[in-house]
Design a protein around this motif. Sequence first.
Motif, PDB file in Angstrom:
ATOM      1  N   LYS A   1       0.806  -1.209   0.000  1.00  0.00           N
ATOM      2  CA  LYS A   1       0.000   0.000   0.000  1.00  0.00           C
ATOM      3  C   LYS A   1       0.845   1.267   0.000  1.00  0.00           C
ATOM      4  O   LYS A   1       0.317   2.361  -0.189  1.00  0.00           O
TER       5      LYS A   1
ATOM      6  N   ILE B   1       2.861   4.229  -1.213  1.00  0.00           N
ATOM      7  CA  ILE B   1       2.974   4.877  -2.510  1.00  0.00           C
ATOM      8  C   ILE B   1       4.252   5.708  -2.602  1.00  0.00           C
ATOM      9  O   ILE B   1       4.465   6.424  -3.570  1.00  0.00           O
ATOM     10  N   GLY B   2       5.082   5.646  -1.580  1.00  0.00           N
ATOM     11  CA  GLY B   2       6.365   6.348  -1.638  1.00  0.00           C
ATOM     12  C   GLY B   2       6.231   7.852  -1.646  1.00  0.00           C
ATOM     13  O   GLY B   2       7.019   8.558  -2.270  1.00  0.00           O
TER      14      GLY B   2
ATOM     15  N   HIS C   1       6.419   9.912   1.023  1.00  0.00           N
ATOM     16  CA  HIS C   1       7.272  10.533   2.046  1.00  0.00           C
ATOM     17  C   HIS C   1       6.535  11.487   2.979  1.00  0.00           C
ATOM     18  O   HIS C   1       7.163  12.278   3.666  1.00  0.00           O
ATOM     19  N   THR C   2       5.229  11.427   2.985  1.00  0.00           N
ATOM     20  CA  THR C   2       4.483  12.268   3.925  1.00  0.00           C
ATOM     21  C   THR C   2       4.882  11.934   5.362  1.00  0.00           C
ATOM     22  O   THR C   2       5.041  12.821   6.199  1.00  0.00           O
TER      23      THR C   2
ATOM     24  N   ARG D   1      -0.075   1.767   7.567  1.00  0.00           N
ATOM     25  CA  ARG D   1       0.466   1.515   8.905  1.00  0.00           C
ATOM     26  C   ARG D   1      -0.588   1.071   9.896  1.00  0.00           C
ATOM     27  O   ARG D   1      -1.681   1.635   9.934  1.00  0.00           O
TER      28      ARG D   1
END
Lengths: 236, 496
Positions: free
Chosen positions: B15, B17-18, B20-21, B268
């Motif tokens: 899940k 999506i890369g 970086h939030t 997460r």
Amino acid sequence: MTIPGPFILDQIFLVVFPYVSVIIFVLVSIRRYRREAFTFTSLSSQFLENQNHFWGLVPFHFGIITVLLGHLVGFLVPRELLAWNSHPIRLYILEGSALIAALLTLVGLTSILLRRLTDPKVRAVTSRADWVVLGSFVVQILSGLYVAVYHSWGSSWFAALAAPYLWSLVTLQPDISPVASLPWMVKVHMTSAWLMIAFAPFTRLVHILVVPNPYLWRKAQVVRWYTKWALRRGSA
Amino acid sequence: MNVRSQISMVFHLDKCIGCHTCSIACKNIWTDRKGTEYMWWNNVETKPGTGFPTAWEDQQKYRGGWELQDGKLRLRSTSKAKTITNIFHNPSMPSMDDYYEPWTYTYGDLFNAPEGADQPVARPISQVTGEYINIEAGPNWDDDLGGSPVYAESDPNLKNLTPDQREQLFAVERLVFFYFPRICNHCLNPSCVASCPSGALYKRGEDGIVLIDQKRCRGWRACVAACPYKKSFYNWSTGKSEKCVLCYPRLETGQAPACFHSCVGRIRYLGVLLYDADRIEEVAASPTDQLVDAHRSLVLNPRDPAVIAAALANGIHESVIESAQSSPVYKFVKEWKLALPPHIEFRTLPMLYYVPPMSPVMAHRDETTVGGVSEEFFHDIEDSRVPLQFLANLFGAGHQGKVLYALKKQKAIRTYRRAVTVGDIPMDVATAMLREADCSPEEAEAVYNLTSLCTFEERFVIPPMHREEAIEMMRDPLEHKGSTGFGFMESPRRGL
Ligand code: SF4
């Protein structure tokens, strides 16, 4: 009006200084630990420069610790030391190793100084207090080496003369007569040592006070229970 | 049985999506200070890739974690005998070059430059020295460089892959990669804690969060070297080490950690696991091929009456046990066996688990679409674009079994859900696949629900931390309420 003679200066440097220094050392260290425990750290700069760090810090620490331990032995067991030195071979071995340790310290100190001067990242984290510390080490080590080379067999006369002087300070009956006649370079060495003790608690030297002692016998893992801690605090 | 509770985590890699939030949320709260600019308590890596710090998984280089010597656990980086020498110069200490030199720009120049023929520019300056620098590396420097010869090919997890398997990964124009978000794993057998000469690091008994006591840290740097995940960082300005605190002030007030809360992909999960603390050492010393199972066996069933009784006897609050019973982490790790610990071979027993990614696996190298259903249901997993061995190196200590199990189950659940919603796959094929993947239709639905439809409350089951009870023991809670802060009121100023 008379110009204070060498006797007065000796009294100031070798009697007043030690007492004032030790008092400052103890009071400031305690106060700093209670108010600013956060600042008790080695302030290591290994993270910023990892190569020359080895050539400075390792020889310096091993050298200086050996040298200081030597002084301590001379202070604690002067008679035994003199007995050991009564055989020339043993005297040569002791003095030789002391000299090697001192040279090791000098090599380490030199590379520490060069590293601090030349590496921009390390220089960025160097404070004025650091320069004072390094400068006083230069004085201390050079004067110590000078004494070792030109006033030979220091291990013996330290035990015979400096140890009684130090003990007289400890027992609060200051008596500088044993060291009064020593060459002036020895007095420089002693005076600057007392000075260092006085300003040590203001500098990074406080890391000496918090060397890791419980590590050798504690369990590998550390767990802290907030509730249990609170219980203890609450009932206390 | 010595039951303790641990706040544990699952990251569902499919899940991510890369975006970086998570990293930015963490940075803004915790590491936006002098000396911490280079730290990323949460970072997201591209796999295959070298990560942060560069090639951190290579313990030949970094010497982190534990190793087995004659059946005994030993720290790779230090030992009681070596502390003395390591304190002056730690031979396993990474330097800033392994991370990157943080920088900013001379933004002032944009406004203050004198009038001239050219547009003013903001030049990069180092945040350490303040001098102009040439940027050579940065945070997340190999982001999305899945096929790059410099970064991706230096991934330590590729070491035992055949040339053919490597080719699979790097086939030109059909590159494949996935994201690997990382925080501190809050391990059960933390090597950082074990290495600290001052005893400044500790694990909180109540929730298992691993912290560094900032007042006791002396900057000996042993934890930085000992953590195999390189999640303990040295603050070069204050001379103290720092690490992920799992946002414990947020957790104590019932909020999810910032990186969890802000996660866009909702990858997460967080919840309590009960475990048997008496078996930690034995489990950490298991043979490599049994590590995953042994680690899983530490986790206790929170509905088992014997476990509940032992937990209560150990002072674990009823509400924490209840929280453990609805923990999403327990489901992923223990019931479904979908989530696996990262690099368990470092033997720190991480409590952050990963569901291995399915998507790069399904994109079979000879087909352009996601693998269809064939005679052998799972053939494409073994023949996938991301070689199974690569995932096994990350999540199975090099052994494929557990990873294969998790991937098969995921694939079966996908097929099953496709049969249910789209209907272009015969239901008997789907159920046969489920059977073969050791999964019932009910379990498949439950996995599907917690993966795709999960709400905030289902993803984060935060136990009450009961700090108020501890406070009551010490002082009047009302008086305490008006005087709380971070615990000490000293500014984190660098000493002289
Ligand atoms: S916020 Fe979530 S989806 Fe985005 S990179 Fe981080 S873990 Fe992945």
